[in-house]
Design a protein around this motif. Structure first.
Motif, PDB file in Angstrom:
ATOM      1  N   GLY A 120       8.956  -8.762   2.813  1.00 40.09           N
ATOM      2  CA  GLY A 120       8.573  -9.831   3.724  1.00 40.09           C
ATOM      3  C   GLY A 120       7.760  -9.355   4.905  1.00 40.09           C
ATOM      4  N   LEU A 121       7.782  -8.048   5.155  1.00 45.58           N
ATOM      5  CA  LEU A 121       7.038  -7.492   6.278  1.00 45.58           C
ATOM      6  C   LEU A 121       5.711  -6.867   5.875  1.00 45.58           C
ATOM      7  N   PHE A 122       5.638  -6.256   4.674  1.00 50.36           N
ATOM      8  CA  PHE A 122       4.491  -5.419   4.338  1.00 50.36           C
ATOM      9  C   PHE A 122       3.726  -5.847   3.083  1.00 50.36           C
ATOM     10  N   ALA A 123       4.108  -6.928   2.409  1.00 49.49           N
ATOM     11  CA  ALA A 123       3.399  -7.341   1.195  1.00 49.49           C
ATOM     12  C   ALA A 123       1.945  -7.692   1.510  1.00 49.49           C
ATOM     13  N   LYS A 124       1.030  -7.239   0.667  1.00 41.90           N
ATOM     14  CA  LYS A 124      -0.401  -7.444   0.879  1.00 41.90           C
ATOM     15  C   LYS A 124      -0.884  -8.648   0.085  1.00 41.90           C
ATOM     16  N   GLU A 125      -1.694  -9.484   0.700  1.00 38.67           N
ATOM     17  CA  GLU A 125      -2.136 -10.728   0.072  1.00 38.67           C
ATOM     18  C   GLU A 125      -2.881 -10.465  -1.233  1.00 38.67           C
ATOM     19  N   LYS A 126      -3.787  -9.515  -1.247  1.00 39.49           N
ATOM     20  CA  LYS A 126      -4.569  -9.224  -2.450  1.00 39.49           C
ATOM     21  C   LYS A 126      -3.669  -8.861  -3.623  1.00 39.49           C
ATOM     22  N   TYR A 127      -2.703  -8.001  -3.391  1.00 40.05           N
ATOM     23  CA  TYR A 127      -1.832  -7.561  -4.473  1.00 40.05           C
ATOM     24  C   TYR A 127      -0.909  -8.679  -4.943  1.00 40.05           C
ATOM     25  N   LEU A 128      -0.442  -9.521  -4.033  1.00 38.61           N
ATOM     26  CA  LEU A 128       0.374 -10.667  -4.433  1.00 38.61           C
ATOM     27  C   LEU A 128      -0.396 -11.585  -5.376  1.00 38.61           C
ATOM     28  N   ASN A 129      -1.647 -11.843  -5.061  1.00 34.48           N
ATOM     29  CA  ASN A 129      -2.450 -12.729  -5.907  1.00 34.48           C
ATOM     30  C   ASN A 129      -2.764 -12.093  -7.256  1.00 34.48           C
ATOM     31  N   GLU A 130      -2.900 -10.780  -7.298  1.00 24.35           N
ATOM     32  CA  GLU A 130      -3.145 -10.110  -8.570  1.00 24.35           C
ATOM     33  C   GLU A 130      -1.911 -10.120  -9.461  1.00 24.35           C
ATOM     34  N   VAL A 131      -0.766  -9.854  -8.880  1.00 26.30           N
ATOM     35  CA  VAL A 131       0.457  -9.716  -9.660  1.00 26.30           C
ATOM     36  C   VAL A 131       1.067 -11.069 -10.012  1.00 26.30           C
ATOM     37  N   TYR A 132       1.045 -12.006  -9.084  1.00 28.91           N
ATOM     38  CA  TYR A 132       1.724 -13.286  -9.278  1.00 28.91           C
ATOM     39  C   TYR A 132       0.779 -14.464  -9.496  1.00 28.91           C
ATOM     40  N   GLY A 134       2.993 -10.652   3.801  1.00 27.53           N
ATOM     41  CA  GLY A 134       3.819  -9.923   4.752  1.00 27.53           C
ATOM     42  C   GLY A 134       3.559 -10.257   6.208  1.00 27.53           C
ATOM     43  N   LEU A 135       4.631 -10.342   6.980  1.00 27.58           N
ATOM     44  CA  LEU A 135       4.529 -10.688   8.390  1.00 27.58           C
ATOM     45  C   LEU A 135       3.680  -9.681   9.152  1.00 27.58           C
ATOM     46  N   PHE A 136       3.902  -8.392   8.927  1.00 30.41           N
ATOM     47  CA  PHE A 136       3.158  -7.359   9.630  1.00 30.41           C
ATOM     48  C   PHE A 136       1.723  -7.220   9.126  1.00 30.41           C
ATOM     49  N   MET A 137       1.415  -7.863   7.994  1.00 29.02           N
ATOM     50  CA  MET A 137       0.064  -7.833   7.441  1.00 29.02           C
ATOM     51  C   MET A 137      -0.732  -9.075   7.814  1.00 29.02           C
ATOM     52  N   GLY A 138      -0.133  -9.939   8.664  1.00 25.34           N
ATOM     53  CA  GLY A 138      -0.813 -11.140   9.141  1.00 25.34           C
ATOM     54  C   GLY A 138      -0.551 -12.382   8.327  1.00 25.34           C
ATOM     55  N   GLY A 159       5.585 -15.798   8.614  1.00 28.44           N
ATOM     56  CA  GLY A 159       6.988 -15.494   8.374  1.00 28.44           C
ATOM     57  C   GLY A 159       7.616 -16.179   7.177  1.00 28.44           C
ATOM     58  N   LYS A 160       6.833 -16.948   6.409  1.00 28.96           N
ATOM     59  CA  LYS A 160       7.426 -17.684   5.294  1.00 28.96           C
ATOM     60  C   LYS A 160       7.971 -16.766   4.206  1.00 28.96           C
ATOM     61  N   LEU A 161       7.214 -15.726   3.859  1.00 27.18           N
ATOM     62  CA  LEU A 161       7.697 -14.805   2.826  1.00 27.18           C
ATOM     63  C   LEU A 161       8.959 -14.093   3.290  1.00 27.18           C
ATOM     64  N   LEU A 162       8.998 -13.676   4.538  1.00 32.00           N
ATOM     65  CA  LEU A 162      10.208 -13.051   5.066  1.00 32.00           C
ATOM     66  C   LEU A 162      11.382 -14.021   4.996  1.00 32.00           C
ATOM     67  N   GLY A 163      11.146 -15.283   5.287  1.00 32.47           N
ATOM     68  CA  GLY A 163      12.206 -16.285   5.175  1.00 32.47           C
ATOM     69  C   GLY A 163      12.736 -16.399   3.760  1.00 32.47           C
ATOM     70  N   ALA A 164      11.823 -16.390   2.773  1.00 35.56           N
ATOM     71  CA  ALA A 164      12.251 -16.461   1.375  1.00 35.56           C
ATOM     72  C   ALA A 164      13.078 -15.235   0.999  1.00 35.56           C
ATOM     73  N   GLU A 205       0.837  -1.198   0.000  1.00 35.28           N
ATOM     74  CA  GLU A 205       0.000   0.000   0.000  1.00 35.28           C
ATOM     75  C   GLU A 205       0.878   1.257   0.000  1.00 35.28           C
ATOM     76  N   PRO A 206       0.356   2.395  -0.462  1.00 29.31           N
ATOM     77  CA  PRO A 206       1.143   3.632  -0.458  1.00 29.31           C
ATOM     78  C   PRO A 206       1.673   4.034   0.916  1.00 29.31           C
ATOM     79  N   TRP A 207       0.893   3.809   1.969  1.00 28.90           N
ATOM     80  CA  TRP A 207       1.391   4.173   3.302  1.00 28.90           C
ATOM     81  C   TRP A 207       2.629   3.359   3.668  1.00 28.90           C
ATOM     82  N   ALA A 208       2.667   2.100   3.199  1.00 29.78           N
ATOM     83  CA  ALA A 208       3.836   1.266   3.486  1.00 29.78           C
ATOM     84  C   ALA A 208       5.057   1.765   2.717  1.00 29.78           C
ATOM     85  N   ALA A 209       4.845   2.324   1.528  1.00 25.13           N
ATOM     86  CA  ALA A 209       5.965   2.888   0.762  1.00 25.13           C
ATOM     87  C   ALA A 209       6.615   4.042   1.523  1.00 25.13           C
TER      88      ALA A 209
END
Length: 519
Positions: free
Chosen positions: A388-400, A409-413, A416-421, A339-343
């Motif tokens: 790994g901390l701020f990626a949003k589930e909706k946007y990940l599914n749209e883009v990938y 993202g970990l902070f988005m609920g 920790g798997k994405l942060l590990g990657a 999200e823009p606030w995360a940027a």
């Protein structure tokens, strides 16, 4: 093309009465022609978008050239400009021969591509020439980053060797790992075969481009050592300032402009609807990506401005430019999935990372004229962690691509798997680039092909290696050229490109056209 028109003659025949089959065939044929036209138009629009993005990314080379030229001393301007030209030229040749094949040529083991050398059997069903051009522009960007770290003291032959090796082999292997559909850490693999069920998310290259170039520059600068005079014997750092803040600012704005091809262009397609029949699609994601890129850079610039003011007592334009570029380098990995606030959070933290890396560099007496390793390596690594901390589930599914239960993202609920990657990506990039580029720079040093002599370094590479200075100027210590005290020119102000003696009666005009710089 999604939403393609379909037509069945058998379905229409029952509705058309006599001569139904012929009428149905005719109608379906016409609809098929219209459908093909729409499909062709979609391919044309997507390819035009990608080509335009490639042009923007290539224009960043001009930004790199101006930034590098302004950041070095006047006596090395021609040298650094020439290396920027050759990054593009040598990179184009070797990326054509080997680089693209290693990056996107298809593999069975996920480590390196092995098809399409010298663009043989190209285009393919999944890639056209526009895609090659776009990826080449990315490859030479990585090489341009490295050249800044080793500026003002490196032999010209070393530039040619490292640039060819980086764009032809080192960088393509990394891009294969994370961007090719069959790369071992790619998020485009099947859901059950991804690293930590997600793959590493590096949308436009905080790791693939910026960390690769930054870590390569780190090893080059470490192995050949800082510029002479950069540190006193007691360890105190001496500022060897670049000769033109104007060129630094010009280069920064050109890079800013080009980043709108670098990040939004990495979608590679624009005509992709997310919800059929709505006004929300990939074009919306592209707009969000551009906004996120802008906000991160702006926040990092402002934070650096006030941070450096507190530390040094000055409002320094060069520091602000580096902060801005650091914000862009960091958001590059996650610009499409946050999200823009995360940027804004990304940009704020980027400034702290950059300032901290620069302080550490001074403590260990590491010399980097453009802060390239700190800016691109350090901020690029933070950018991967940020995803790994701020990626949003909706946007990940749209883009990938939509995947049930995809980690985010970990902070988005999202756990920790994405942060590990992302941490795995940082480690393997550091390891791979260190093993390849570190070894190459060490070999060049052992062969006496890396650093110029002390005499040539003090005289400047323009005169000793390139046949003359980029500017017409006099050394301040040359008594025969001292300026009359009544002249409007300060002693270090040098005219560029004009013989101002032709304008004897236009002193104010002459002064406006002069470019002042320190020797």
């Amino acid at each position: 093309m999604s939403g393609a028109i379909t037509c069945s003659a058998a379905d229409l025949a029952t509705l058309l009465g006599p001569n139904a089959t012929a009428a149905a065939d005719y109608i379906c044929g016409q609809l098929g022609t219209v459908n093909n036209k729409f499909t062709d138009a979609a391919f044309a629009i997507d390819n035009t978008y990608l080509l335009f993005s490639a042009y923007l990314v290539f224009a960043m080379q001009l930004g790199f050239a101006m930034l590098c030229a302004g950041s070095v001393r006047a006596k090395n301007t021609m040298n650094i400009m020439l290396t920027n030209v050759l990054d593009a030229a040598a990179g184009g040749f070797f990326y054509y021969l080997f680089g693209y094949a290693f990056a996107f040529g298809g593999s069975s083991e996920g480590f390196i591509g092995r098809h399409n050398f010298a663009l043989r059997d190209f285009p393919t069903p999944t890639a056209d020439y526009s895609f090659f051009l776009y990826q080449w522009a990315f490859a030479i960007a990585a090489a341009g980053i490295t050249s800044g770290s080793i500026a003002e003291r490196t032999q010209f032959v070393a530039y040619l060797i490292y640039s060819s090796f980086l764009t032809g082999f080192v960088y393509p292997v990394v891009s294969h790992w994370f961007w090719s559909p069959d790369g071992w850490a790619s998020p485009f693999r099947s859901a059950d075969d991804r690293l930590f069920s997600t793959g590493a998310i590096d949308f436009a290259g905080s790791g693939v481009v910026h960390m690769v170039g930054g870590i390569a520059g780190l090893w080059g600068a470490l192995i050949e050592g800082p510029r002479r005079g950069r540190f006193e014997k007691g360890g105190r750092a001496i500022a060897l300032r670049g000769h033109s803040a104007s060129l630094v600012v010009l280069g920064t704005f050109l890079l800013w402009f080009g980043w709108y091809g670098f990040n939004p262009g990495s979608f590679t397609k624009i005509l992709v609807p997310y919800n059929s029949g709505s006004n929300y699609g990939q074009w919306s994601g592209i707009g969000r990506t551009a906004v996120n890129t802008t906000l991160s850079g702006c926040t990092a610039a402002l934070t650096t401005l006030f941070g450096k003011r507190l530390l040094s007592g000055h409002w320094n334009v060069t520091d602000v430019c580096n902060g801005l570029l650091g914000g862009f380098a960091a958001i590059t990995a996650g610009c499409s999935v946050v999200e823009p606030w995360a940027a804004i959070v990304c940009g704020f933290m980027t400034s702290l990372v950059l300032i901290g890396c620069n302080k550490l560099a001074e403590l260990v007496q590491y010399g980097d004229p453009l802060e390239a390793a700190q800016l691109h390596g350090g901020c690029g690594a933070w950018g991967l962690i940020f995803v790994g901390l701020f990626a949003k589930e909706k946007y990940l599914n749209e883009v990938y691509g939509a995947t049930p239960g995809r980690p985010y993202g970990l902070f988005m609920g999202g756990g920790g798997k994405l942060l590990g990657a992302q941490l795995v990506q940082i480690l393997v990039i550091v390891g791979w680039v260190s093993a390849t580029m570190g070894t190459l720079f060490f070999i060049l040093k052992r062969l006496n092909l890396l650093r110029i002599s002390e005499q040539h370094e003090m005289q400047g590479m323009d005169m000793t290696r390139h046949g003359g200075f980029a500017y017409i100027y006099h050394d301040n210590d040359d008594e025969s050229h001292r300026v009359d005290p009544g002249s409007p020119f300060p002693r270090s102000a040098l005219p560029l490109a004009f013989n101002f003696q032709l304008f004897g009666n236009l002193l104010p005009f002459k002064y406006c056209l002069g470019f002042g710089f320190e020797i």
